[in-house]
Each structure stands twice: as structure tokens, then as C-alpha cells.
Design a protein around this motif. Structure first.
Motif, PDB file in Angstrom:
ATOM      1  N   ASP A 178     -12.069   5.820  -6.962  1.00  8.10           N
ATOM      2  CA  ASP A 178     -13.506   6.861  -7.180  1.00  8.10           C
ATOM      3  C   ASP A 178     -12.993   8.084  -6.316  1.00  8.10           C
ATOM      4  O   ASP A 178     -13.426   9.260  -6.958  1.00  8.10           O
ATOM      5  CB  ASP A 178     -14.354   6.088  -6.698  1.00  8.10           C
ATOM      6  N   THR A 179     -12.711   8.325  -5.252  1.00  5.61           N
ATOM      7  CA  THR A 179     -12.769   9.294  -4.480  1.00  5.61           C
ATOM      8  C   THR A 179     -11.285  10.070  -4.174  1.00  5.61           C
ATOM      9  O   THR A 179     -11.237  11.042  -3.711  1.00  5.61           O
ATOM     10  CB  THR A 179     -13.286   9.106  -3.161  1.00  5.61           C
ATOM     11  N   GLY A 180     -10.127   9.113  -4.411  1.00  4.79           N
ATOM     12  CA  GLY A 180      -8.710   9.895  -4.008  1.00  4.79           C
ATOM     13  C   GLY A 180      -8.575   9.442  -2.306  1.00  4.79           C
ATOM     14  O   GLY A 180      -7.412   9.692  -2.072  1.00  4.79           O
ATOM     15  N   LYS A 199      -7.429   8.243 -13.587  1.00  2.00           N
ATOM     16  CA  LYS A 199      -8.325   8.065 -12.824  1.00  2.00           C
ATOM     17  C   LYS A 199      -8.773   9.012 -11.979  1.00  2.00           C
ATOM     18  O   LYS A 199      -7.999   9.746 -11.335  1.00  2.00           O
ATOM     19  CB  LYS A 199      -8.144   6.607 -11.949  1.00  2.00           C
ATOM     20  N   LEU A 200     -10.124   9.182 -11.725  1.00  2.00           N
ATOM     21  CA  LEU A 200     -10.609  10.351 -10.838  1.00  2.00           C
ATOM     22  C   LEU A 200      -9.799  10.548  -9.575  1.00  2.00           C
ATOM     23  O   LEU A 200      -9.339  11.495  -9.060  1.00  2.00           O
ATOM     24  CB  LEU A 200     -12.113  10.376 -10.698  1.00  2.00           C
ATOM     25  N   PRO A 206      -6.691  12.970  -0.930  1.00  2.00           N
ATOM     26  CA  PRO A 206      -5.135  13.070  -0.828  1.00  2.00           C
ATOM     27  C   PRO A 206      -4.545  12.135  -1.999  1.00  2.00           C
ATOM     28  O   PRO A 206      -3.469  12.342  -2.150  1.00  2.00           O
ATOM     29  CB  PRO A 206      -5.020  12.419   0.577  1.00  2.00           C
ATOM     30  N   GLY A 207      -5.198  11.378  -2.810  1.00  2.00           N
ATOM     31  CA  GLY A 207      -4.483  10.726  -3.861  1.00  2.00           C
ATOM     32  C   GLY A 207      -3.719  11.450  -4.695  1.00  2.00           C
ATOM     33  O   GLY A 207      -2.736  11.218  -5.463  1.00  2.00           O
ATOM     34  N   ARG A 208      -4.198  12.775  -4.938  1.00  2.00           N
ATOM     35  CA  ARG A 208      -3.603  13.545  -6.005  1.00  2.00           C
ATOM     36  C   ARG A 208      -1.978  13.917  -5.592  1.00  2.00           C
ATOM     37  O   ARG A 208      -1.202  13.885  -6.404  1.00  2.00           O
ATOM     38  CB  ARG A 208      -4.316  14.861  -6.171  1.00  2.00           C
ATOM     39  N   PRO A 390     -16.695  16.854  -6.233  1.00  2.00           N
ATOM     40  CA  PRO A 390     -17.456  16.437  -7.060  1.00  2.00           C
ATOM     41  C   PRO A 390     -19.039  16.533  -6.655  1.00  2.00           C
ATOM     42  O   PRO A 390     -19.901  17.080  -7.514  1.00  2.00           O
ATOM     43  CB  PRO A 390     -16.987  15.092  -7.461  1.00  2.00           C
ATOM     44  N   GLY A 391     -19.192  15.811  -5.520  1.00  2.00           N
ATOM     45  CA  GLY A 391     -20.516  15.730  -4.973  1.00  2.00           C
ATOM     46  C   GLY A 391     -21.003  17.164  -4.896  1.00  2.00           C
ATOM     47  O   GLY A 391     -22.303  17.470  -5.044  1.00  2.00           O
TER      48      GLY A 391
END
Length: 513
Positions: A178-180, A199-200, A206-208, A390-391
Motif C-alpha cells: 500500500d505504502t512502499g 502495486k502502488l 523506499p519500496g521503489r 498520495p495523502g
């Protein structure tokens, strides 16, 4: 990396859905319960598609798969079985209490060992993982929240310590879909094969930075694409969009020039530049195809704005008395769609022209802030804005009734009541002064051709990011390079190109930089 075949170039045409891990699970339920695609079929499609990616990217050799307990582990078993059927030597490590006679193997004798046999023996882990031309991460999936448990964390540490290339299934284990976020150990993947859509969490840091080359494959669910403006065969300059760029205080002609050039390159038929008369010679020399409008001549400015299909305001405007007056006059014009950037945002944050909500109540608006400008719009610290892109973008869009393109790593686009859009093509190469002026020009050109603000922002991000890739300048990239390559980005057709040549591939890109 041993055996690795590098990509030819990234591709993804238009908009590709990027659901959260939670939404992805809901899509799977919809496919199973409503559409009637059995879960085993989805799993078979996913594992086989991932195996095809392995077969295209790596030379034939041993493949080691780390197999978890859930659907992610099931996908890994199907991958191993598929590769074995194609003649690849494979081996699996069960990193969960899963049966070594799993029905997904369909009786195939796939060598499987349990991670408990390797417990405490780092050398044995290393020997096993180093034996693969690629190691497959099927430990944890998109539904996992929080830090991995010690058993899975131990496998992740061993995987990250090995030098073999890593291919993650759907999402690198340990990354929040959801958030990375990475609350604990997380796999550093060289390739991630996403099912149905990226997935987002793999597009947000940091997931990217842990995802590597991101390949999305269709496994039985729908895909979405945005439409770029297309000209008819019988048209003229006024019919394909008139842009007025309101920019450039004295000495700031460059911002106006960049925006105007980009608007033309994005397909606008006519561009007028309303700027300080001190900038006339520079603007008319640098962009002779544009019409110069003396911003200090109220009737001339009003006439230009009256006929505008879209207005871009803010680059190099300044926040002094001159900029304030010009912004007021620009926003008092007939309500053409508006791109507000740079100093226009700073002035609107101070309540100029009634503030952003007042302006958005009169016309379609796309704002393009960076985190600092967003901070002034919201009163939140720039670090807090960047921590939840996003938020932050969604909150401003909902509060002010406009579309928001929040620039950064990654850039995102939000509109009231609509799904957030995340840019996958942007990179640190674009972190150069003047790139925001180019993006403003591109978005205004798309608005003038009829795209709504949300779509103009998303396609504008795509085109500038794609032009940067095509320019091939790396860290030496400059705004004129992007402007130069915009026509090539615009004229690409279809879904782009990939060296995979596999039918289900719908997205292929390396967003890690």
C-alpha cells in the motif's frame, strides 16, 4: 550480474493501474467471485507468466526459488514447475510450513528442501543461492503488513547477501504493497514481476528503490489506458489549442521560454507569451513562433486571455507587486482551464485572487507544486508532505476542488473523488532547474487540446519522463533536451517496446533511479 540480459528500453503507454496491495486482493476476489476466474487459474497464469519473464531475461541455468506460505509461494511453485517442464534445472526452499507435495506441483518431482535444514548455516545458504542464475523471491506477498517474522527475515537477509540476480514475485518481500514502507527486512530485487498491475508500494519510496526492473503481466483482469490527444486530418492552429503563458518577471525570460517551447512541442496550435516587456527580445528570439504579449498592457493581455483554450501562470512570475497584479488580471479573464505553478502557487497560498479554492470554483485547475510549495499551500512541513505524497495530494485536491500534480520522487496526480495516479517514468535526472517550467508548458498544451486537468497532469508526466529517457543524457539532462525529444515521445504508438516479447506483458520499466 551473471546471465542477465539488460532491457532494451522501458515501456508503458498511457495510464497503467497501480493498485495498493489491499486493492489488488479485492481485484482478485472480484475476478474469482464475480468474473468466474478460478483462483487456481489465476495462480497458474501468474506463475507461468513469471516463468516466461525468467526465460526471456536469463540464460538457461539453475533457478532457486524461495517459497512462502501464501499465494505468493504458490506462484513460485508454479514458476518452478513451468521452468522444469521447459528443461531448466530448478530447486525450491520452503520458507514456511508448506507441504512438499503441494497440489500446485501436479506430481512433478521438484527438489524442495526446508529452510530449517539451513538454519544457522550461512555458508549453506550462500552456496545454495549462489548456485542459481537467478533466485526467485516468493517469500511474502502484497497482503503482508508490518515487519517480516524472524523465519522469513532470515531468508531475506540470506537472499540480500547473495550476488545472484533476484526476481521478486508481485512485490519484493518485506515491502508494504500500500505504502512502499519497509518496517523490517526487505528484499532488494533486480526484477519484480507484478500480476495484473504494478502495486502502488513498488512506485513509492523506499519500496521503489528495492523493486528493480518492474514488469507487469496480465493474468486475467482488466487494464486501463489513457488517450493522448489526436488531431483530425482537417484542422487548423486555433482548433488544436491556444495557450497563453503568463510568466517571466524582468530578468526571468528563461522560465517563459521553456514553458512556451514545451507547450508547442506538446501539440498546442498557438502559444502567446504574456511577459514583462523587458523580456520581449529574448522571448521573440528564443521562441519566434510564439506571439509576445506585453503583460504591462492590460487590454492586450485581456484580449489574449479571452481567446485562450488554456492558461499557464506562474513560472518566473515573482511574488512582488508586479507578479501579484499580473496574477489578479490573469485570473480575472474568462475561465479557461488553468495550470498554476511556481510563484502563482505561492501567491495563491497567501490568499491572492481569493485563494486556490476560489480560483478552482471558477474554472478547471491543475496545480503543479513541489513539496516546498505544497507546504505553503497546506501549512504542513515539506518533510511531512514528502512522506505521504498520495495523502498530501489527495487532501489538497479534495479541499480546494482542483487537480494536484505533486512533483518529486515519485510525482503523483490527485483529483477529487478519483484514483491517485503515480508517475513511473520520472527519475533523478529530471532534478534540474527549469524542468518544472517544461512540465507546466506540456500540461497547458494538453489542456488546450481538450484533456481534463487530471489526465493532462498524468500524460504530461509521462511525456516528459519518456522524453528524458529518449534523450539518453543521464545526469547531464537539461530542459532543452526534454523539449527536443517530446515529439518522439508523442509519436510513439502502441504499448512501446520491450525485449521480452511476451503477450501478457503490459508494463516494463526500471523506476529505481
Amino acid at each position: 550480474m551473471r546471465g542477465w540480459r539488460p532491457p532494451l528500453r522501458p515501456f508503458a503507454r498511457g495510464a497503467v493501474l497501480a493498485p495498493t496491495g489491499t486493492e489488488s486482493a479485492a481485484f482478485d476476489r472480484h475476478a474469482i467471485e464475480t468474473v468466474g476466474v478460478p483462483q487456481p487459474v489465476l495462480m497458474e497464469n501468474a506463475g507461468r507468466a513469471a516463468a516466461q519473464v525468467v526465460a526471456r531475461l536469463f540464460h538457461v541455468g539453475p533457478v532457486v526459488g524461495l517459497v512462502g506460505a501464501g499465494n505468493n509461494g504458490g506462484d513460485a511453485l508454479v514458476l518452478l514447475r513451468s521452468l522444469a517442464a521447459w528443461g531448466w534445472p530448478v530447486r525450491g526452499v520452503l520458507v514456511a510450513d508448506r507441504s512438499d507435495g503441494d497440489d500446485l506441483l501436479h506430481g512433478w518431482d521438484i527438489p524442495l528442501i526446508r529452510d530449517t535444514h539451513l538454519e544457522g548455516d550461512e555458508r549453506a545458504w550462500g552456496t545454495l543461492l549462489e548456485s542459481g542464475v537467478v533466485v526467485v523471491d516468493g517469500i511474502l506477498g502484497t497482503g503482508v503488513r508490518g515487519a517480516p517474522r524472524e523465519r522469513q527475515a532470515r531468508a531475506i537477509r540470506a537472499l540480500n547477501a547473495a550476488s545472484a540476480p533476484v526476481l521478486a514475485i508481485d512485490i519484493p518481500s518485506g515491502v508494504d504493497g500500500d505504502t512502499g514502507a519497509t518496517p523490517g527486512e526487505a528484499v532488494r530485487a533486480d526484477v519484480t514481476v507484478a500480476f495484473g498491475a504494478p502495486k502502488l508500494g513498488t512506485l513509492l519510496h523506499p519500496g521503489r528503490g528495492l523493486t528493480g526492473r518492474l514488469v507487469a503481466v496480465e493474468i486475467g483482469s482488466a487494464r486501463a489506458q489513457a488517450l493522448l490527444p489526436r488531431r483530425g486530418t482537417d484542422t487548423h492552429k486555433n482548433a488544436v489549442g491556444r495557450v497563453v503563458v503568463v510568466a517571466g518577471a524582468p530578468g526571468m525570460a528563461g522560465a517563459a521560454v521553456m514553458a512556451a517551447r514545451a507547450a508547442f512541442r506538446a501539440g498546442a496550435g498557438l502559444v502567446q507569451v504574456a511577459s514583462s516587456p523587458a523580456n520581449r527580445e529574448i522571448v521573440q528570439t528564443a521562441v519566434p513562433e510564439a506571439i509576445f504579449v506585453d503583460a504591462d498592457d492590460p487590454p492586450a493581455l485581456a484580449a489574449a486571455l479571452t481567446d485562450a483554450s488554456a492558461v499557464a501562470v506562474g513560472p518566473g512570475l515573482g511574488t512582488g507587486a508586479w507578479g501579484r497584479e499580473l496574477l489578479e488580471r490573469a485570473l480575472a479573464s474568462p475561465p479557461a482551464p488553468l495550470v498554476a505553478d511556481a510563484d502563482a502557487l505561492n501567491l495563491l497560498a497567501e490568499g491572492q485572487a481569493g485563494g486556490l479554492a476560489a480560483v478552482s470554483g471558477q474554472r478547471p485547475v491543475l496545480v503543479t507544486p513541489h513539496p516546498g510549495e505544497m507546504s505553503r499551500l497546506t501549512g504542513r512541513a515539506a518533510a511531512d508532505v514528502a512522506a505521504d505524497r498520495p495523502g498530501s495530494a489527495t487532501a489538497v485536491a479534495e479541499e480546494h476542488g482542483c487537480s494536484v500534480l505533486l512533483k518529486g520522487a515519485p510525482s503523483v496526480v490527485a483529483s477529487p473523488g478519483q484514483r491517485i495516479l503515480v508517475d513511473a517514468l520520472g527519475s533523478s535526472d529530471l532534478a534540474v532547474a527549469g524542468m518544472g517550467d517544461v512540465l507546466t508548458g506540456v500540461c497547458s498544451g494538453l489542456l488546450a487540446q481538450g484533456l481534463p486537468p487530471r489526465e493532462a497532469g498524468a500524460v504530461g508526466l509521462y511525456l516528459t519522463g519518456r522524453a528524458a529517457v529518449l534523450a539518453g543524457r543521464g545526469r547531464a539532462l537539461t530542459p532543452p533536451d526534454v523539449v527536443r525529444w517530446l515529439p518522439e515521445a508523442l509519436e510513439e504508438r502502441g504499448d512501446g517496446e520491450s525485449d521480452l516479447h511476451i503477450a501478457p506483458v503490459i508494463f516494463d520499466h526500471d523506476p529505481a533511479r
